[in-house]
Design a protein around this motif. Structure first.
Motif, PDB file in Angstrom:
ATOM      1  N   ALA A 146      13.330   2.720  -1.543  1.00  0.00           N
ATOM      2  CA  ALA A 146      12.665   2.524  -2.839  1.00  0.00           C
ATOM      3  C   ALA A 146      12.412   3.896  -3.457  1.00  0.00           C
ATOM      4  CB  ALA A 146      11.345   1.786  -2.643  1.00  0.00           C
ATOM      5  N   PRO A 147      13.042   4.191  -4.588  1.00  0.00           N
ATOM      6  CA  PRO A 147      12.889   5.532  -5.167  1.00  0.00           C
ATOM      7  C   PRO A 147      11.482   5.803  -5.700  1.00  0.00           C
ATOM      8  CG  PRO A 147      14.294   4.145  -6.554  1.00  0.00           C
ATOM      9  CD  PRO A 147      13.972   3.345  -5.344  1.00  0.00           C
ATOM     10  N   ALA A 148      10.702   4.767  -5.986  1.00  0.00           N
ATOM     11  CA  ALA A 148       9.345   4.983  -6.504  1.00  0.00           C
ATOM     12  C   ALA A 148       8.350   4.154  -5.694  1.00  0.00           C
ATOM     13  CB  ALA A 148       9.291   4.567  -7.966  1.00  0.00           C
ATOM     14  N   GLU A 149       7.103   4.627  -5.669  1.00  0.00           N
ATOM     15  CA  GLU A 149       6.063   3.844  -4.982  1.00  0.00           C
ATOM     16  C   GLU A 149       5.826   2.562  -5.755  1.00  0.00           C
ATOM     17  OE1 GLU A 149       2.458   6.035  -4.487  1.00  0.00           O
ATOM     18  OE2 GLU A 149       3.573   7.894  -4.240  1.00  0.00           O
ATOM     19  N   CYS A 150       5.475   1.495  -5.033  1.00  0.00           N
ATOM     20  CA  CYS A 150       5.203   0.248  -5.767  1.00  0.00           C
ATOM     21  C   CYS A 150       3.770   0.277  -6.302  1.00  0.00           C
ATOM     22  CB  CYS A 150       5.425  -0.958  -4.878  1.00  0.00           C
ATOM     23  SG  CYS A 150       4.426  -0.959  -3.397  1.00  0.00           S
ATOM     24  N   ALA A 151       3.519  -0.512  -7.341  1.00  0.00           N
ATOM     25  CA  ALA A 151       2.196  -0.494  -7.968  1.00  0.00           C
ATOM     26  C   ALA A 151       1.262  -1.527  -7.328  1.00  0.00           C
ATOM     27  CB  ALA A 151       2.335  -0.762  -9.463  1.00  0.00           C
ATOM     28  N   GLY A 152       1.807  -2.642  -6.872  1.00  0.00           N
ATOM     29  CA  GLY A 152       0.977  -3.687  -6.268  1.00  0.00           C
ATOM     30  C   GLY A 152       1.113  -3.661  -4.764  1.00  0.00           C
ATOM     31  N   ARG A 153      -0.005  -3.714  -4.067  1.00  0.00           N
ATOM     32  CA  ARG A 153       0.052  -3.644  -2.596  1.00  0.00           C
ATOM     33  C   ARG A 153      -0.795  -4.745  -1.963  1.00  0.00           C
ATOM     34  NH1 ARG A 153      -0.064   2.905  -1.718  1.00  0.00           N
ATOM     35  NH2 ARG A 153       1.833   3.259  -2.903  1.00  0.00           N
ATOM     36  N   GLU A 154      -0.547  -4.962  -0.663  1.00  0.00           N
ATOM     37  CA  GLU A 154      -1.303  -6.005   0.025  1.00  0.00           C
ATOM     38  C   GLU A 154      -2.116  -5.416   1.166  1.00  0.00           C
ATOM     39  OE1 GLU A 154       2.487  -8.605  -0.932  1.00  0.00           O
ATOM     40  OE2 GLU A 154       2.370  -6.958   0.468  1.00  0.00           O
ATOM     41  N   LYS A 155      -3.202  -6.092   1.478  1.00  0.00           N
ATOM     42  CA  LYS A 155      -3.963  -5.721   2.679  1.00  0.00           C
ATOM     43  C   LYS A 155      -3.908  -6.906   3.610  1.00  0.00           C
ATOM     44  CE  LYS A 155      -6.977  -2.022   1.652  1.00  0.00           C
ATOM     45  NZ  LYS A 155      -8.243  -1.385   1.763  1.00  0.00           N
ATOM     46  N   TYR A 156      -3.725  -6.632   4.893  1.00  0.00           N
ATOM     47  CA  TYR A 156      -3.641  -7.717   5.874  1.00  0.00           C
ATOM     48  C   TYR A 156      -4.846  -7.643   6.805  1.00  0.00           C
ATOM     49  CZ  TYR A 156       1.310  -7.845   4.600  1.00  0.00           C
ATOM     50  OH  TYR A 156       2.490  -7.930   3.922  1.00  0.00           O
ATOM     51  N   THR A 157      -5.405  -8.787   7.126  1.00  0.00           N
ATOM     52  CA  THR A 157      -6.436  -8.830   8.163  1.00  0.00           C
ATOM     53  C   THR A 157      -5.913  -9.724   9.281  1.00  0.00           C
ATOM     54  OG1 THR A 157      -8.135  -8.625   6.482  1.00  0.00           O
ATOM     55  CG2 THR A 157      -8.859  -9.322   8.657  1.00  0.00           C
ATOM     56  N   ILE A 158      -5.809  -9.147  10.481  1.00  0.00           N
ATOM     57  CA  ILE A 158      -5.349  -9.919  11.635  1.00  0.00           C
ATOM     58  C   ILE A 158      -6.405  -9.779  12.714  1.00  0.00           C
ATOM     59  CG2 ILE A 158      -3.516 -10.252  13.337  1.00  0.00           C
ATOM     60  CD1 ILE A 158      -1.600  -8.877  11.417  1.00  0.00           C
ATOM     61  N   ASP A 159      -6.853 -10.872  13.222  1.00  0.00           N
ATOM     62  CA  ASP A 159      -7.921 -10.881  14.242  1.00  0.00           C
ATOM     63  C   ASP A 159      -9.079  -9.970  13.846  1.00  0.00           C
ATOM     64  OD1 ASP A 159      -6.755 -12.753  15.794  1.00  0.00           O
ATOM     65  OD2 ASP A 159      -5.993 -11.371  17.323  1.00  0.00           O
ATOM     66  N   GLY A 160      -9.443 -10.025  12.589  1.00  0.00           N
ATOM     67  CA  GLY A 160     -10.613  -9.274  12.123  1.00  0.00           C
ATOM     68  C   GLY A 160     -10.349  -7.810  11.818  1.00  0.00           C
ATOM     69  N   LYS A 161      -9.133  -7.323  12.089  1.00  0.00           N
ATOM     70  CA  LYS A 161      -8.849  -5.920  11.796  1.00  0.00           C
ATOM     71  C   LYS A 161      -8.026  -5.802  10.518  1.00  0.00           C
ATOM     72  CE  LYS A 161      -7.111  -1.606  13.575  1.00  0.00           C
ATOM     73  NZ  LYS A 161      -6.648  -1.201  12.256  1.00  0.00           N
ATOM     74  N   GLU A 162      -8.521  -4.927   9.625  1.00  0.00           N
ATOM     75  CA  GLU A 162      -7.805  -4.759   8.365  1.00  0.00           C
ATOM     76  C   GLU A 162      -6.736  -3.672   8.496  1.00  0.00           C
ATOM     77  OE1 GLU A 162      -9.431  -3.318   4.296  1.00  0.00           O
ATOM     78  OE2 GLU A 162      -9.985  -5.441   4.542  1.00  0.00           O
ATOM     79  N   TYR A 163      -5.533  -3.972   8.000  1.00  0.00           N
ATOM     80  CA  TYR A 163      -4.422  -3.024   8.114  1.00  0.00           C
ATOM     81  C   TYR A 163      -4.151  -2.350   6.775  1.00  0.00           C
ATOM     82  CZ  TYR A 163      -3.585  -4.648  12.762  1.00  0.00           C
ATOM     83  OH  TYR A 163      -3.752  -4.926  14.087  1.00  0.00           O
ATOM     84  N   ASP A 164      -3.723  -1.125   6.905  1.00  0.00           N
ATOM     85  CA  ASP A 164      -3.361  -0.304   5.759  1.00  0.00           C
ATOM     86  C   ASP A 164      -2.430  -1.059   4.821  1.00  0.00           C
ATOM     87  OD1 ASP A 164      -3.040   2.487   4.644  1.00  0.00           O
ATOM     88  OD2 ASP A 164      -0.955   1.968   5.076  1.00  0.00           O
ATOM     89  N   GLU A 165      -2.534  -0.785   3.546  1.00  0.00           N
ATOM     90  CA  GLU A 165      -1.724  -1.501   2.538  1.00  0.00           C
ATOM     91  C   GLU A 165      -0.223  -1.419   2.808  1.00  0.00           C
ATOM     92  OE1 GLU A 165      -3.059   0.771  -0.694  1.00  0.00           O
ATOM     93  OE2 GLU A 165      -4.609  -0.648  -1.296  1.00  0.00           O
ATOM     94  N   CYS A 166       0.197  -0.269   3.349  1.00  0.00           N
ATOM     95  CA  CYS A 166       1.640  -0.087   3.539  1.00  0.00           C
ATOM     96  C   CYS A 166       2.086  -0.388   4.977  1.00  0.00           C
ATOM     97  CB  CYS A 166       2.027   1.349   3.191  1.00  0.00           C
ATOM     98  SG  CYS A 166       1.614   1.806   1.509  1.00  0.00           S
ATOM     99  N   ALA A 167       1.163  -0.807   5.840  1.00  0.00           N
ATOM    100  CA  ALA A 167       1.458  -0.911   7.273  1.00  0.00           C
ATOM    101  C   ALA A 167       2.709  -1.724   7.592  1.00  0.00           C
ATOM    102  CB  ALA A 167       0.257  -1.498   8.015  1.00  0.00           C
ATOM    103  N   PHE A 168       2.883  -2.858   6.969  1.00  0.00           N
ATOM    104  CA  PHE A 168       3.983  -3.751   7.358  1.00  0.00           C
ATOM    105  C   PHE A 168       5.160  -3.700   6.384  1.00  0.00           C
ATOM    106  CE2 PHE A 168       0.032  -5.645   9.019  1.00  0.00           C
ATOM    107  CZ  PHE A 168       0.296  -5.474  10.358  1.00  0.00           C
ATOM    108  N   CYS A 169       5.145  -2.706   5.507  1.00  0.00           N
ATOM    109  CA  CYS A 169       6.213  -2.629   4.498  1.00  0.00           C
ATOM    110  C   CYS A 169       7.496  -2.107   5.144  1.00  0.00           C
ATOM    111  CB  CYS A 169       5.781  -1.716   3.366  1.00  0.00           C
ATOM    112  SG  CYS A 169       7.041  -1.566   2.097  1.00  0.00           S
ATOM    113  N   LYS A 170       8.640  -2.663   4.704  1.00  0.00           N
ATOM    114  CA  LYS A 170       9.949  -2.285   5.258  1.00  0.00           C
ATOM    115  C   LYS A 170      10.589  -1.126   4.502  1.00  0.00           C
ATOM    116  CE  LYS A 170      12.656  -5.974   5.491  1.00  0.00           C
ATOM    117  NZ  LYS A 170      13.047  -6.557   6.747  1.00  0.00           N
TER     118      LYS A 170
END
Ligand code: SF4
Ligand code: SF4
Length: 180
Positions: free
Chosen positions: A69-93
């Motif tokens: 991806a040549p540019a950063e995306c504008a919309g991001r997601e946050k994941y919570t798994i078993d009560g732990k919040e993951y960085d917005e970019c953690a699971f991005c491919k």
């Protein structure tokens, strides 16, 4: 004008996170297979698969390198798994400008999973003894021109960002490693 239709095998790797124990064998074999010469070294930083590991919470999530991806995306997601919040970019491919993941350590060029082109079975699937990675295949009809167009656009974006020579050098290295 529409191009010729041709049949193509679409490979998908299904990820069963419940079976992953975070052993990282997938990262090791992927980086070794793509080393130049092939199998001359293994450095998980060069792998096209990365395992998000939270051993204390028993959470392990393999993520494959996807498109550049040549540019950063504008919309991001946050994941919570078993009560732990993951960085917005953690699971991005994506290999993108906002982080270091999925980039060749020496050249900074983006890495992308190529399903171990030339091998009968993706090596990470073969090496995952826990069946966390399962290969699925299906046949689809695609237009030849569309495929070429996507490749051209991808190469053009890379050449713009990294310079044509650097991209050509990386492609040459990749073809050496495939022959090796
Ligand atoms: S080889 Fe399998 S079990 Fe080990 S980290 Fe990779 S996906 Fe998980
Ligand atoms: S399929 Fe091959 S290239 Fe893709 S992540 Fe697995 S080992 Fe690496």
């Amino acid at each position: 004008m529409k191009g010729e239709k041709k049949k193509k095998i679409i490979k998908t790797i299904k990820i069963d996170v419940d079976n992953c124990n975070g052993c990282r064998a997938c990262e090791v074999i992927c980086s070794a297979f793509h080393a130049a010469p092939k199998y001359s070294s293994n450095n998980p930083a060069r792998a096209r698969i990365r395992v998000i590991r939270q051993p204390l919470a028993d959470i392990y999530v393999p993520v494959y390198a996807g498109d550049y991806a040549p540019a950063e995306c504008a919309g991001r997601e946050k994941y919570t798994i078993d009560g732990k919040e993951y960085d917005e970019c953690a699971f991005c491919k994506a290999s993108c400008p906002s982080r270091d993941e999925f980039k060749e350590p020496d050249s900074d060029l983006p890495l992308k999973c190529d399903m171990c082109e030339g091998e009968e079975e993706p090596l990470c699937v073969k090496w995952c003894l826990n069946d966390a990675l399962i290969l699925e295949e299906r046949e689809e009809e695609v237009e030849e021109e569309e495929e070429q167009e996507e490749l051209d656009i991808g190469l053009e974006a890379l050449a713009k960002k990294y310079g044509l020579q650097k991209v050509m050098d990386a492609l040459a290295r990749m073809s050496i490693s495939k022959k090796g």
